[in-house]
Design a protein around this motif. Structure first.
Motif, mmCIF file in Angstrom:
data_model
loop_
_atom_site.group_PDB
_atom_site.id
_atom_site.type_symbol
_atom_site.label_atom_id
_atom_site.label_comp_id
_atom_site.label_asym_id
_atom_site.label_seq_id
_atom_site.Cartn_x
_atom_site.Cartn_y
_atom_site.Cartn_z
ATOM 1 N N ASN A 1 0.775 -1.088 0.020
ATOM 2 C CA ASN A 1 0.055 0.047 0.021
ATOM 3 C C ASN A 1 0.793 1.277 0.081
ATOM 4 O O ASN A 1 0.355 2.461 -0.232
ATOM 5 N N LEU A 2 2.136 1.048 0.358
ATOM 6 C CA LEU A 2 3.042 2.270 0.333
ATOM 7 C C LEU A 2 3.640 2.324 -0.996
ATOM 8 O O LEU A 2 4.706 2.899 -1.280
ATOM 9 N N GLY A 3 3.360 1.278 -2.051
ATOM 10 C CA GLY A 3 3.953 1.300 -3.378
ATOM 11 C C GLY A 3 5.355 0.521 -3.235
ATOM 12 O O GLY A 3 6.037 1.031 -4.384
ATOM 13 N N GLU A 4 5.443 0.086 -2.123
ATOM 14 C CA GLU A 4 6.904 -0.834 -2.264
ATOM 15 C C GLU A 4 6.825 -2.426 -2.387
ATOM 16 O O GLU A 4 5.399 -2.926 -2.245
ATOM 17 N N GLU A 5 7.587 -2.985 -2.859
ATOM 18 C CA GLU A 5 7.564 -4.535 -3.117
ATOM 19 C C GLU A 5 7.891 -5.237 -1.986
ATOM 20 O O GLU A 5 9.127 -4.913 -1.223
ATOM 21 N N ALA A 6 7.389 -6.175 -1.340
ATOM 22 C CA ALA A 6 7.649 -7.162 -0.106
ATOM 23 C C ALA A 6 8.589 -8.171 -0.429
ATOM 24 O O ALA A 6 8.550 -8.942 -1.775
ATOM 25 N N PRO A 7 9.649 -8.132 0.509
ATOM 26 C CA PRO A 7 10.637 -9.453 0.127
ATOM 27 C C PRO A 7 9.808 -10.769 0.102
ATOM 28 O O PRO A 7 8.734 -10.789 0.934
ATOM 29 N N ALA A 8 10.197 -11.641 -0.663
ATOM 30 C CA ALA A 8 9.553 -12.979 -1.174
ATOM 31 C C ALA A 8 9.563 -13.622 0.397
ATOM 32 O O ALA A 8 8.397 -14.457 0.631
#
Length: 430
Positions: free
Chosen positions: A414-421
């Motif tokens: 939601n912050l526009g970032e990608e979560a680590p797998a």
């Protein structure tokens, strides 16, 4: 990175960057860095990016049984209105008059023919259309431009879900499954027998973390352990053979009565599973006997164990044959949270005849207060300069790991970032 050193010149942007960095670099099986539990800016981010964008349980459809019935709630700075309109349709709106912004409905619940603002009597239809604003607004005033602002709303299995997001996340697969699992309860013919609102001086995530494990139960919850078996699945590595045998016997009976029970998960956000209670008990009461003599819906056998429903970020539920309990968590501030508990029974159950509300609520009144004390002591320790993230048990606290993984992934998204797998992997059998 420490958000406490950041300038507030641009209210939340620096804190957002710091938050994303802390989530990307956190030790996955450890508790969160301190600011996630007590920082005002991180609380505001949670309210905007989690509670302002995810699906939340606003209430139950049986709380607004007929046209004109409404309930209200407060989500951070946002007053919200849920109302039953024509042909049984449920609507949700920002509870804000389009004239000068006054709250439209000021009571917790009620019934109205139209929605009338108490300030200047602007009047709205139950579907949000502005019907009357008075001739004072002038001949060129277009009422169609000033309808109530809607909120996304969906209903399933007696639950009302809302989202303040412009584009909420997908949820329909879970709702279809929820509808199937709740069918035996006939929730349109249920009612709230008791409601409590318990304010806890703790961050909302600590309240959820405490709920997502039973590591603390044996030392803290004697009333609850009169009936509750902590395992959520026979695949739990701690589950005994006696428990597995009990599950097998129960599921044979449940199959015969067409009662859904199989474990159903939807990522880390949602889970439904029916598990037995302690052998010889059928309900979460002090003596394990039914709390309500009139069973819910089409249910004939009170011994249905507890169907446990998880809905992140803020709800857990226990559904038994005689009654069900719905818990929702609502953040009030960085270190203040209210836990709402509703006990529901068949709508025709008579208080004092079929159920005693005091008896119905005893176990969870005690458990909620015990959990309040645990969360508040947890908060007091976390506020210390000595606090640093500590390790979760992968065996006993896998549910906490799963919750924090879900929170981290959704907040980063939601912050526009990608979560680590690694954050997307499920731990244990929850």
């Amino acid at each position: 990175m420490d958000v406490s050193t950041l300038s507030l010149g641009d209210p939340l942007d620096p804190a957002r960057k710091a938050t994303a960095e802390m989530l990307r670099t956190r030790e996955r099986t450890y508790s969160l860095p301190q600011p996630f539990y007590n920082d005002e800016r991180l609380f505001q981010i949670d309210m905007q990016e989690i509670f302002g964008k995810e699906w939340l349980i606003a209430g139950m459809t049986c709380e607004i049984p007929t046209k004109g019935n409404f309930i209200t709630l407060q989500l951070g700075d946002n007053p919200i209105l849920v109302v039953r309109g024509a042909e049984g349709k449920v609507h949700a709106f920002h509870n804000v008059c389009r004239h000068r912004g006054s709250r439209l409905c000021v009571s917790d619940k009620g019934k109205v023919a139209k929605l009338v603002c108490p300030y200047h009597q602007w009047t709205y239809e139950l579907d949000g259309r502005l019907l009357f604003a008075g001739t004072e607004m002038g001949a060129d005033f277009n009422m169609a431009d000033f309808n109530l602002k809607p909120i996304h709303v969906k209903t399933a299995g007696g639950y009302i879900f809302i989202s303040l997001a412009d584009e909420p996340p997908a949820i329909d697969d879970f709702l279809r499954t929820l509808e199937h699992y709740m069918e035996p309860y006939d929730m349109e013919n249920a009612k709230v027998a008791v409601r409590t609102d318990l304010v806890e001086q703790a961050n909302w995530k600590l309240v959820l973390e405490n709920n997502r494990e039973c590591y603390h139960c044996s030392g803290s919850h004697p009333e609850l352990l009169n009936t509750l078996l902590e395992w959520d699945d026979v695949t739990d590595p701690r589950a005994s053979q006696a428990f597995k045998d009990q599950v097998a016997a129960c599921t044979t009976r449940w199959d015969a009565d067409n009662i859904p029970y199989a474990h159903a998960s939807f990522g880390l956000r949602n889970r439904i599973v029916r598990m037995p209670l302690l052998a010889g008990t059928v309900s979460m009461t002090l003596d394990g006997k039914p709390g309500c003599q009139k069973l819910m819906g089409r249910i004939k056998d009170p011994d249905l164990g507890s169907m446990r429903i998880l809905h992140l970020p803020h709800s857990w539920n226990h559904c038994m044959g005689d009654h069900m309990i719905v818990f929702t968590v609502w953040p009030l501030g960085p270190t203040e949270t209210v836990v709402t508990t509703k006990w529901l029974v068949h709508k025709d159950a008579v208080e004092g005849v079929d159920y005693d509300p005091v008896n119905l609520r005893k176990v969870w009144d005690a458990t909620n207060d015990q959990d309040r004390r645990l969360a508040e002591e947890n908060q007091r320790g976390i506020n210390s300069k000595a606090y640093q993230p500590g390790p979760y048990s992968k065996t006993y606290e896998f549910g906490v790991i799963n919750f924090i993984d879900w929170y981290s992934e959704r907040l980063l998204n939601n912050l526009g970032e990608e979560a680590p797998a690694a954050h997307l992997r499920q731990v244990g059998g929850d």
